[in-house]
Design a protein around this motif. Sequence first.
Motif, PDB file in Angstrom:
ATOM      1  N   ARG A   1       0.836  -1.189   0.000  1.00  0.00           N
ATOM      2  CA  ARG A   1       0.000   0.000   0.000  1.00  0.00           C
ATOM      3  C   ARG A   1       0.880   1.252   0.000  1.00  0.00           C
ATOM      4  O   ARG A   1       1.878   1.325   0.692  1.00  0.00           O
ATOM      5  N   GLY A   2       0.488   2.238  -0.746  1.00  0.00           N
ATOM      6  CA  GLY A   2       1.210   3.502  -0.775  1.00  0.00           C
ATOM      7  C   GLY A   2       0.810   4.371   0.407  1.00  0.00           C
ATOM      8  O   GLY A   2       0.008   3.998   1.252  1.00  0.00           O
ATOM      9  N   HIS A   3       1.376   5.523   0.471  1.00  0.00           N
ATOM     10  CA  HIS A   3       1.032   6.458   1.535  1.00  0.00           C
ATOM     11  C   HIS A   3      -0.323   7.079   1.242  1.00  0.00           C
ATOM     12  O   HIS A   3      -0.643   7.404   0.108  1.00  0.00           O
ATOM     13  N   GLN A   4      -1.071   7.262   2.272  1.00  0.00           N
ATOM     14  CA  GLN A   4      -2.399   7.836   2.097  1.00  0.00           C
ATOM     15  C   GLN A   4      -2.392   9.281   2.589  1.00  0.00           C
ATOM     16  O   GLN A   4      -1.735   9.611   3.561  1.00  0.00           O
ATOM     17  N   VAL A   5      -3.144  10.097   1.895  1.00  0.00           N
ATOM     18  CA  VAL A   5      -3.311  11.486   2.279  1.00  0.00           C
ATOM     19  C   VAL A   5      -4.790  11.704   2.570  1.00  0.00           C
ATOM     20  O   VAL A   5      -5.648  11.288   1.799  1.00  0.00           O
ATOM     21  N   MET A   6      -5.059  12.321   3.690  1.00  0.00           N
ATOM     22  CA  MET A   6      -6.442  12.597   4.032  1.00  0.00           C
ATOM     23  C   MET A   6      -6.623  14.106   4.147  1.00  0.00           C
ATOM     24  O   MET A   6      -5.752  14.804   4.626  1.00  0.00           O
ATOM     25  N   ALA A   7      -7.749  14.583   3.696  1.00  0.00           N
ATOM     26  CA  ALA A   7      -8.052  15.996   3.782  1.00  0.00           C
ATOM     27  C   ALA A   7      -9.445  16.145   4.401  1.00  0.00           C
ATOM     28  O   ALA A   7     -10.330  15.312   4.188  1.00  0.00           O
ATOM     29  N   GLY A   8      -9.623  17.155   5.170  1.00  0.00           N
ATOM     30  CA  GLY A   8     -10.927  17.411   5.790  1.00  0.00           C
ATOM     31  C   GLY A   8     -11.344  18.842   5.593  1.00  0.00           C
ATOM     32  O   GLY A   8     -10.512  19.751   5.463  1.00  0.00           O
ATOM     33  N   VAL A   9     -12.623  19.074   5.582  1.00  0.00           N
ATOM     34  CA  VAL A   9     -13.178  20.411   5.421  1.00  0.00           C
ATOM     35  C   VAL A   9     -14.209  20.624   6.508  1.00  0.00           C
ATOM     36  O   VAL A   9     -15.031  19.755   6.778  1.00  0.00           O
ATOM     37  N   THR A  10     -14.133  21.759   7.161  1.00  0.00           N
ATOM     38  CA  THR A  10     -15.094  22.110   8.186  1.00  0.00           C
ATOM     39  C   THR A  10     -15.838  23.355   7.740  1.00  0.00           C
ATOM     40  O   THR A  10     -15.220  24.352   7.388  1.00  0.00           O
ATOM     41  N   LEU A  11     -17.149  23.255   7.740  1.00  0.00           N
ATOM     42  CA  LEU A  11     -17.982  24.392   7.367  1.00  0.00           C
ATOM     43  C   LEU A  11     -18.744  24.888   8.583  1.00  0.00           C
ATOM     44  O   LEU A  11     -19.284  24.094   9.333  1.00  0.00           O
ATOM     45  N   ARG A  12     -18.782  26.206   8.767  1.00  0.00           N
ATOM     46  CA  ARG A  12     -19.543  26.785   9.866  1.00  0.00           C
ATOM     47  C   ARG A  12     -20.540  27.771   9.298  1.00  0.00           C
ATOM     48  O   ARG A  12     -20.239  28.551   8.411  1.00  0.00           O
ATOM     49  N   PHE A  13     -21.735  27.725   9.828  1.00  0.00           N
ATOM     50  CA  PHE A  13     -22.773  28.643   9.361  1.00  0.00           C
ATOM     51  C   PHE A  13     -23.123  29.608  10.437  1.00  0.00           C
ATOM     52  O   PHE A  13     -23.094  29.377  11.582  1.00  0.00           O
TER      53      PHE A  13
END
Length: 91
Positions: free
Chosen positions: A79-91
Amino acid sequence: MVLGLGVAVITTGATLLALDGRCSNTRKKPTDTTTKSECGQIYDIPPALGGAFTAIGGGLFVVSGVLLTVDEVRVAGKRGHQVMAGVTLRF
């Protein structure tokens, strides 16, 4: 997919074992005071049938679990390296 099939077959076997000897209308065991109209038909399911379904489902469940584990161990080194990204939205 086979894992889910195993769970479904286990559930079917357990249901067959649970319904054996029970009334079709009330799903309870008939007593001396139970009338034919209250009870309806009595389920007469061979215990071997419910046991067979449960055992086959258990076998499918275990085999698919082992195959998934073996596959994860086999693929882990490739398995290769994994990259994770997250987004947080506020209203």
